[in-house]
Scaffold this active site. Structure first.
Site, PDB file in Angstrom:
ATOM      1  N   TYR A   1       9.910   0.986  -7.918  1.00 54.05           N
ATOM      2  CA  TYR A   1       9.032   1.645  -8.890  1.00 54.05           C
ATOM      3  C   TYR A   1       9.027   3.154  -8.714  1.00 54.05           C
ATOM      4  O   TYR A   1       9.217   3.652  -7.620  1.00 54.05           O
ATOM      5  CB  TYR A   1       7.589   1.170  -8.668  1.00 54.05           C
ATOM      6  CG  TYR A   1       7.078   0.210  -9.714  1.00 54.05           C
ATOM      7  CD1 TYR A   1       7.208  -1.160  -9.544  1.00 54.05           C
ATOM      8  CD2 TYR A   1       6.454   0.666 -10.867  1.00 54.05           C
ATOM      9  CE1 TYR A   1       6.728  -2.054 -10.484  1.00 54.05           C
ATOM     10  CE2 TYR A   1       5.970  -0.228 -11.820  1.00 54.05           C
ATOM     11  CZ  TYR A   1       6.111  -1.578 -11.625  1.00 54.05           C
ATOM     12  OH  TYR A   1       5.632  -2.461 -12.561  1.00 54.05           O
ATOM     13  N   GLY A  37       3.798   6.335   2.205  1.00 62.38           N
ATOM     14  CA  GLY A  37       3.557   7.767   2.038  1.00 62.38           C
ATOM     15  C   GLY A  37       4.037   8.290   0.700  1.00 62.38           C
ATOM     16  O   GLY A  37       5.232   8.330   0.429  1.00 62.38           O
ATOM     17  N   PHE A  88       0.899  -1.161   0.000  1.00 61.55           N
ATOM     18  CA  PHE A  88       0.000   0.000   0.000  1.00 61.55           C
ATOM     19  C   PHE A  88       0.943   1.218   0.000  1.00 61.55           C
ATOM     20  O   PHE A  88       1.331   1.710   1.061  1.00 61.55           O
ATOM     21  CB  PHE A  88      -0.864   0.017   1.263  1.00 61.55           C
ATOM     22  CG  PHE A  88      -1.865  -1.096   1.363  1.00 61.55           C
ATOM     23  CD1 PHE A  88      -1.476  -2.405   1.601  1.00 61.55           C
ATOM     24  CD2 PHE A  88      -3.230  -0.830   1.239  1.00 61.55           C
ATOM     25  CE1 PHE A  88      -2.413  -3.434   1.705  1.00 61.55           C
ATOM     26  CE2 PHE A  88      -4.173  -1.850   1.338  1.00 61.55           C
ATOM     27  CZ  PHE A  88      -3.770  -3.149   1.569  1.00 61.55           C
ATOM     28  N   ASP A  89       1.328   1.660  -1.188  1.00 60.27           N
ATOM     29  CA  ASP A  89       2.425   2.623  -1.237  1.00 60.27           C
ATOM     30  C   ASP A  89       2.092   3.938  -0.550  1.00 60.27           C
ATOM     31  O   ASP A  89       2.982   4.601  -0.042  1.00 60.27           O
ATOM     32  CB  ASP A  89       2.857   2.856  -2.692  1.00 60.27           C
ATOM     33  CG  ASP A  89       3.530   1.621  -3.271  1.00 60.27           C
ATOM     34  OD1 ASP A  89       4.632   1.306  -2.827  1.00 60.27           O
ATOM     35  OD2 ASP A  89       2.939   0.960  -4.131  1.00 60.27           O
ATOM     36  N   LEU A  90       0.826   4.315  -0.547  1.00 64.65           N
ATOM     37  CA  LEU A  90       0.473   5.573   0.122  1.00 64.65           C
ATOM     38  C   LEU A  90       0.281   5.360   1.625  1.00 64.65           C
ATOM     39  O   LEU A  90       0.846   6.079   2.436  1.00 64.65           O
ATOM     40  CB  LEU A  90      -0.780   6.172  -0.515  1.00 64.65           C
ATOM     41  CG  LEU A  90      -0.666   6.425  -2.018  1.00 64.65           C
ATOM     42  CD1 LEU A  90      -1.948   7.016  -2.580  1.00 64.65           C
ATOM     43  CD2 LEU A  90       0.502   7.347  -2.339  1.00 64.65           C
ATOM     44  N   GLY A  91      -0.480   4.356   1.983  1.00 66.31           N
ATOM     45  CA  GLY A  91      -0.797   4.140   3.404  1.00 66.31           C
ATOM     46  C   GLY A  91       0.326   3.490   4.189  1.00 66.31           C
ATOM     47  O   GLY A  91       0.385   3.627   5.414  1.00 66.31           O
ATOM     48  N   ASP A  93     -23.761  15.887   1.184  1.00 63.19           N
ATOM     49  CA  ASP A  93     -22.330  15.995   0.932  1.00 63.19           C
ATOM     50  C   ASP A  93     -21.763  14.591   0.813  1.00 63.19           C
ATOM     51  O   ASP A  93     -21.789  13.824   1.777  1.00 63.19           O
ATOM     52  CB  ASP A  93     -21.672  16.770   2.086  1.00 63.19           C
ATOM     53  CG  ASP A  93     -20.256  17.211   1.758  1.00 63.19           C
ATOM     54  OD1 ASP A  93     -19.768  16.898   0.651  1.00 63.19           O
ATOM     55  OD2 ASP A  93     -19.635  17.870   2.611  1.00 63.19           O
TER      56      ASP A  93
END
Lengths: 693, 693
Positions: free
Chosen positions: B402, B323, B317-320, B611
Site C-alpha cells: 500500500y 515507521g 501497525f504501519d507507524l509503530g 494541558d
C-alpha cells in the site's frame, strides 16, 4: 435581440441548425414560441412563472436513443406554470413541434415558486407601508430613513393563519445606515406579511419583546471597508493555471465527452444543473456502458432551530420555493472558476412572457486532481505514478443571504462526485444587549443573533447501472459470527459486508448509520462481475448525513417529507421529479407531498430488478459562530458515487503516468507523461535531487 | 559526503551556522554524533534501530519560547533504540550538547520496529530455505524457479506460539513469472516465519487446503504492459500550474510562515510529518495566537477480516511496527506534487549506525482552493468574490503493498485539514477456481482473493487553543425540549448544540455518532469570545469514523487499544507519544499498551482546564472490488479542525478579492485581485460575456 431570435428560429426551420437534443433546455426561441402558443389560446392577462423543458418520457427517449433512425424523435415540449388574475394557477403542457397546448389545468390551492421578480417588488412596498413605517419608528428608525430599510422577501413557508390560497411572502427586515453597509448587521425585529396578488402588507408579526435598531458600527467585507481598515494583504503571489494545448474535453451541443465519460448537460429553473445519460466507455469490454440516467439536486430545506414565533416559518425550500436555476449567478472568468473554462448560458421566461438569459450560468472546466494512483516496489524501487484530472460542471446560486456553489465532478476512475460549498451570509435576527439566545442561536456580532440551522439537500439519483433494471442494497460493515475463542472466529477478527436488498417502496426507506459505514449499492443483478461474481454496482458513499432535527409531526417534518430519512427508493415514474411536490410554497404538509405521498400510495410496489430512483438526503447542521460573519468562509460538503464490481479492473490504467519504471529497467526512467512534469519548479530555485529523476 | 558532514559540524561549532531549532529533527551530523557517543561507551556490536530527536520536555520548551534571551536553550538530545547480540534491546537517551549518554536501559520482552533493512534480507533467505522450496514445489513452483519467488516480510504481529522474546517476521509469499510482473497477482498459499536474530526460517504455516500457483495471465499496470494493450490515451492536454512571482510562503530553517500561519515542520522515523507550534496572527486582536502545539499521525492499524489462520496476524501497525518516516518516498517534481515546490529532506540512522538521508521527503506547496467566500446582493447585483489558497505539507509512504499519501493543509480561514489518500496495491491471497470466499474477501482477478480490511489512523492532537490550558467538549446536534404543539416548541423546530464537558481521562473516552453530527471542541474556557460569550475553540469535524470491527477481547482489540473508540482525551504527559506503545511489534495486548494503559493507570485524572491531548481514531473499511486492482485509484479521506468562537469575525477578510463591487458604485468594477484573473481563458476561444465584467 428579437431579430437574432427570429433568425435562429428561421434557421432551425430551414434546417441550417441541427435540431436540439431532446434533453436540451428550451432555447429562447422555444420559450418565445411556447408563450406565443399559449397566448393565442388564452387571451386573458397571464404572468409566466415557468416555461421549461417537459422532458421526454423515459420510455420514448430510450427507444429513440436505441434506434434514432427508425424511431420518431421525441417532440420538443414545454412545461408551463402561469399565474392569472386572482392568483389562479395554471399548469400547462405545450407541444412545440405540433404548436399546440396539449394540456391546460387550473390547479387549485397551490402556490408556484417565487421568482426574482416576485421578490424585487416587496422592498419598495414595505418602505411605503404606514404600518411598517410605524413599526420602524417604534424601534428607532424615523420616517425619513425608510429608504435605508431593506427586506429579504421569503415565501411564507406555511402559516396556518393564512392558509394556502393567497400568495404570500414574509419580509425579513434589515437596515443599512449607508447604502454600502451589509444589512445583515442590522436585522429588524418584526416581520411583515405581503400579499402578492394585491401587492400589499396584510399583517405584521411583532415580537412580545421589542429590540431597537442595532447601534453597533457596521461590519462590512467589501473592498472599501477592508481598505479603510488597513487594506488587503499583499503577500499572495499569483498562481497561473493554463492549458496551452487546449482542454481535454469536447462539447457537441450540450453533450460533453471527456476521457471515457459522455454526459448530456441540462439545466432548469428549479434544479439548476441536470446531468443526463452518463455513460463510460469500458475499454476491457469494448463498449459504452450506461452508468446513470439522470442526476440532479431535486430539493432542499433549511430549517432554523429557534422555536419562538414566527421563526418556525424560516425553513426555505430553496429549490422548490425559489428555484436553483432562477437564482443562479452569471459566472466570471478567473473569479468563480480558474483555468480554461467553457460556459453555457441558461434561458428562462420572465413574468411578462419574454425569454431572458443568464450568461455563463454553467462553468465547465478541468482541474489537476493530485495523485490518481502510485506504487513503489520497496525491493527494487520501481515506481509508477500517475496524476489525476477531474472534470467539473458547476453553478452557483444566491438564495437571498446564502450562496450555494454546486460542483458535479467526474473522475477518471469512474467516480462521480457531488461537492457543495456553502458561503454567503448568515441569516440574522435582532437581539438586545445581553439577551439570552437560549441556545437557539449565537451572537455573532453585537446585536446580531444567527440562528442554528440545517442545510438538507435531496439528491435525485436515477441510476442506469449497465441498463435500467436495477436494485438497491443497503450495505453495512458487520462483525462475523462466532465469539472470540470459537473455532470459526478464534481471534475475533472476522468481518464482512452485510447486504440487505431493498424490496418495496415502503421497505426502501433507510436511515444513515455511520457506525457501520453504511453505504447503498445501486446494482444490476443480471450483470455479474466476471471475477468477483458480484453484481455491477455504483455505491453511494455519503458521510454528511445528519438527522432532520425538527420533530416528527411538526411543521418542517410534515412539509419536508423527503428529509425524514437518508434514503428513499422508488420505482421510476415520469412524473416523480419533485420530492416535496411540484408546487411547494404554502403547502401545509397535511398530507405530505412528494415522496411520502408516492410511497404511501403504493407501499408494496416492488423496487427489485426494475427502473428505480434513489433519493438521498444529506447536508450539515450549522451552529453559527463569529468567524462565519460578516461573510462566511466556504464550508465544503461532498459525496461520491463509486463503481464497485462494475469494471474488471482499475478503469484508468490508460492514463499516461508522470513516471513509470519497471524492475527489469530500474535505471531507465520512462517519462511517459513527461511534458506535464517539466512545468513544475522549485519554490526557491535550485534543482530537484529526487532519487528517481 | 563525510567531508561535507564534518564541515557542517565544524561550522556549527564555530558559529557560522545558526543552531538548530530545538524541534528540528536531528541532522546527519547529530545522528553521527549520537552514534559515536554511544559507541564510545558501549563497545559491543550494536545494530541501530532508531536515532531520532528526543523532543524537549514541553515545560522547558515553552519557557524557552517565552523568554529565549534569559532561558537556557533546550539541549539537543537523541532518542535511541539499539539492538544488541541475542536480540537484546536498549533504549537510550544521548545529550548531544553535553556529549554523554544520559540513560541506557536494557528493555526486556519487547521488539522495536522493523526497518527497511530488516525487511530486505528476508526474501533472499526464504528463496534458499529447503522447507520453503519444498512448499513451493507442492504448489507447482520448481526449484529452478525459486528466483521468481518473492515475499513481503511483515512483523509477525503477535502469534501466541512464539511470544514476544524472539524477533520474528512473517513472509507473505508471492511469485513473478517475469521480473516486471506484479507479484500481487500470484500470491502463494503458505507463510514462513523468519527469526531475525538467527536469520532463519523457523516455521511455515501451511493451510489445510492447498492452492496451486495461479495460472492466470499477468495483470500489470506498468508502462510497457499498457503500451502492449493499445497504449496510453492521448487526449489529456497538459495543465500548467505556475507561480511566476514565486511562492507566498517563506521558510526559515523549518519554520514556515504563510498568510497568518506560522508552523514548525518536524519529521521523525515513526510518525513522519510532525507539525509544531501552529499559531495564527489575529489581525483584530493584533497578536499571534496559539492554535495547536503538536499535530501528527501517531499510529494506525490495518486489521484484515478473514478469520482463517494465520490471516488474523495481518493487522499491520504501519507507524509503530515499520515507521511512516522510514517508509517515506523520495518525491519527484511534477509527479507527486505540481506547481512551485519546496522540499525538505529527512535524515535517519541505518543499521550500521551511519546517517542516511531521504531526499525530498516532504513536499511543501500552495494550491488554488476555489472560492474562499462569495456573496451577491440580489437587489443591486453588488458582489464580492474571493478565491482561496491553501498550503499543503505532504509526504507519502509505502507500506509494502500500500501507499499512504498524507496531506496536512492550512487554510486562510484558520482551518487545519488532514487529508489522506490510499493507493498502491491490495494485499492478496491465493484462491482456488470457484472457491467460496465466505464473504471475507473478493476475487479481484482469477485466483486472487483480496481480503476485507480497515485502515484506522490515530491522529494525535495536542491543542493549544489560545494557550495550553484547554478542555474538551463533546458536541451533539439535539432536538429542543417540548413536544410538537407545546408552548415552548409549538412547531417542533427547536434544536441546539448539546455540549458535554469531558471531565476525567476515563470519562474522556467517546464514540462517534453520525446521527447527531457529533464533533469535539477543544476549548479555552478562560477566553470567551467577546461577541458570542462562548469559549475560543477548535472543533474536530471528522465523518469517516468506522467502528473497530475486530471483536472485544480479540487479538486486534487488545493490541490496538487506541482504535476501540473515536476519541480519547488524556492529560498531557511528555512520555505519551505512542498510543499503542513505544515498541509495538509482538505486543500481545495483555495488558494493552499505550492509551488503555495510561487511562486505566489514572482514570480519575482531571482533563478540565489543563494541558490535554486528544487522540482521534478515524479511517475507512474497505471491501475490495476488481476496480481496485491491479493498482488502486486513490481513495481520499479527510477531516477538519475548524476555529469556532476563536475569532471575532471571518479572519480572512483581508485576502484580496478577485472581484468586488459595492452598491454605491455598482457599475464600477473593482478588480482588486485582477492580475490573477487575467490568466484564465475560454476553453474554445472567444470572449467571456459575464454580466459583471
Amino acid at each position: 435581440m428579437v431579430l437574432e431570435r427570429l433568425k435562429q428560429v428561421a434557421s432551425h426551420v430551414t434546417g441550417t441548425l441541427p435540431p436540439p437534443h431532446p434533453l436540451d433546455p428550451l432555447s429562447e426561441a422555444e420559450i418565445a414560441s411556447a408563450v406565443s402558443i399559449i397566448r393565442s389560446e388564452h387571451k386573458q392577462e397571464l404572468f409566466f412563472n415557468a416555461v421549461t423543458l417537459w422532458e421526454p418520457r423515459k420510455a420514448e427517449m430510450l427507444a429513440w436513443l436505441a434506434t434514432p433512425e427508425t424511431t420518431p424523435r421525441p417532440h420538443r415540449v414545454a412545461d408551463v406554470v402561469v399565474i392569472g388574475k386572482g392568483s389562479k394557477v395554471y399548469d400547462g403542457v405545450v407541444d412545440l413541434d405540433e404548436k399546440k397546448v396539449v394540456s391546460w389545468e387550473l390547479t387549485e390551492g397551490v402556490q408556484p415558486l417565487i421568482t426574482m421578480e416576485d421578490l424585487q417588488i416587496v422592498e419598495s412596498i414595505v418602505r411605503m407601508d404606514e404600518k411598517v413605517i410605524e413599526q420602524c419608528g417604534l424601534i428607532g428608525i424615523p420616517r425619513e430613513n425608510m429608504h435605508k430599510v431593506y427586506c429579504d422577501p421569503w415565501t411564507i413557508g406555511y402559516d396556518e393563519r393564512f392558509g394556502s390560497n393567497i400568495r404570500l411572502q414574509q419580509a425579513l427586515m434589515y437596515y443599512r445606515p449607508h447604502p454600502d453597509d451589509s444589512q445583515y448587521t442590522y436585522p429588524l425585529d418584526f416581520c411583515p406579511i405581503f400579499n402578492a396578488d394585491t401587492q400589499e402588507i396584510i399583517h405584521i408579526d411583532v415580537p412580545p419583546i421589542r429590540r431597537p435598531l442595532n447601534l453597533a458600527p457596521p461590519n462590512n467585507y467589501h473592498a472599501a471597508a477592508v481598505e479603510a481598515e488597513g487594506g488587503f494583504r499583499t503577500d499572495i503571489k499569483p498562481i497561473h493555471i493554463t492549458q496551452p494545448e487546449g482542454v481535454s474535453f469536447s462539447v457537441e451541443g450540450r453533450t460533453l465527452k471527456w476521457q471515457n465519460w459522455s454526459v448530456h448537460i441540462g439545466f432548469n429553473y428549479r434544479e439548476g444543473l441536470v446531468l443526463n445519460n452518463l455513460t463510460f466507455f469500458d475499454r476491457d469490454e469494448g463498449r459504452e456502458r450506461d452508468v446513470m440516467w439522470r442526476l440532479s439536486l431535486a430539493e432542499m430545506v433549511v430549517p432554523y432551530g429557534n422555536p419562538e414565533h414566527p421563526h418556525q416559518r424560516k425553513h426555505a425550500f430553496d429549490l422548490g420555493e425559489y428555484g436553483g436555476g432562477y437564482m443562479t449567478n452569471s459566472l466570471s472568468l478567473g473569479c468563480d472558476c480558474k483555468g480554461a473554462i467553457h460556459y453555457l448560458d441558461a434561458a428562462f421566461v420572465n413574468r411578462a412572457g419574454a425569454p431572458t438569459t443568464i450568461k455563463n450560468a454553467i462553468c465547465i472546466h478541468e482541474e489537476d486532481a493530485g495523485i490518481l494512483f502510485k506504487h513503489t516496489d520497496f525491493r527494487d524501487d520501481s515506481c509508477t505514478i500517475t496524476r489525476a484530472r477531474k472534470l467539473i460542471m458547476s453553478h452557483i446560486f444566491t438564495a437571498a443571504n446564502y450562496e450555494y456553489c454546486v460542483y458535479w465532478i467526474l473522475h477518471q476512475d469512474g467516480t462521480i462526485q457531488l461537492e457543495i460549498k456553502l458561503t454567503g451570509i448568515l441569516n440574522t435576527y435582532a437581539m438586545l444587549p445581553g439577551e439570552d439566545t437560549h441556545g437557539w442561536g449565537t451572537q455573532v456580532y453585537p446585536g446580531v443573533n444567527a440562528h442554528n440551522h440545517q442545510h438538507l439537500f435531496c439528491m435525485r439519483i436515477d441510476p442506469a447501472v449497465d441498463g435500467h433494471s436495477n436494485s438497491v442494497f443497503e450495505v453495512d460493515a458487520a462483525q462475523g459470527p462466532g465469539e472470540v475463542g470459537s473455532a470459526e472466529n478464534k481471534y475475533g477478527n472476522a468481518f464482512y459486508a452485510k447486504k440487505r436488498l431493498l424490496e418495496t417502496q415502503q421497505g426502501g426507506v433507510c436511515d444513515y448509520d455511520g457506525d457501520v459505514s453504511r453505504t447503498w449499492e445501486m446494482a444490476n443483478t443480471s450483470r455479474l462481475n466476471p471475477y468477483s461474481g458480484k453484481p455491477a454496482s455504483y455505491k453511494l458513499v455519503s458521510r454528511e448525513v445528519p438527522k432532520l432535527l425538527p420533530k416528527e409531526g411538526g411543521l418542517v417534518w410534515k412539509r419536508a417529507g423527503f428529509a425524514r430519512h437518508a434514503v428513499h427508493v422508488t420505482k421510476y415514474d415520469d412524473s416523480h421529479l419533485h420530492p416535496a411536490g411540484r408546487h411547494v410554497p404554502q403547502t401545509s404538509g397535511d398530507p405530505s407531498q412528494g415522496l411520502p405521498a408516492w410511497i404511501s400510495a403504493a407501499p408494496c410496489t416492488s423496487i427489485v430488478d426494475t427502473d428505480v430512483v434513489l433519493w438521498h438526503t444529506f447536508g450539515i447542521t450549522h451552529f453559527p459562530s463569529p468567524e462565519d460573519f460578516p461573510v462566511m468562509p466556504a464550508e465544503p460538503m461532498t459525496l461520491l458515487l463509486r463503481p464497485r464490481n462494475f469494471f474488471r479492473r482499475n478503469p484508468c490504467l490508460d492514463v499516461p503516468p508522470s513516471f513509470s519504471s519497471a524492475p527489469s529497467a530500474p535505471k531507465k526512467n520512462q517519462f511517459v507523461g513527461g511534458k506535464t512534469v517539466g512545468e513544475s519548479t522549485l519554490a526557491f530555485g535550485g534543482t530537484s535531487a529526487c532519487s528517481k529523476c
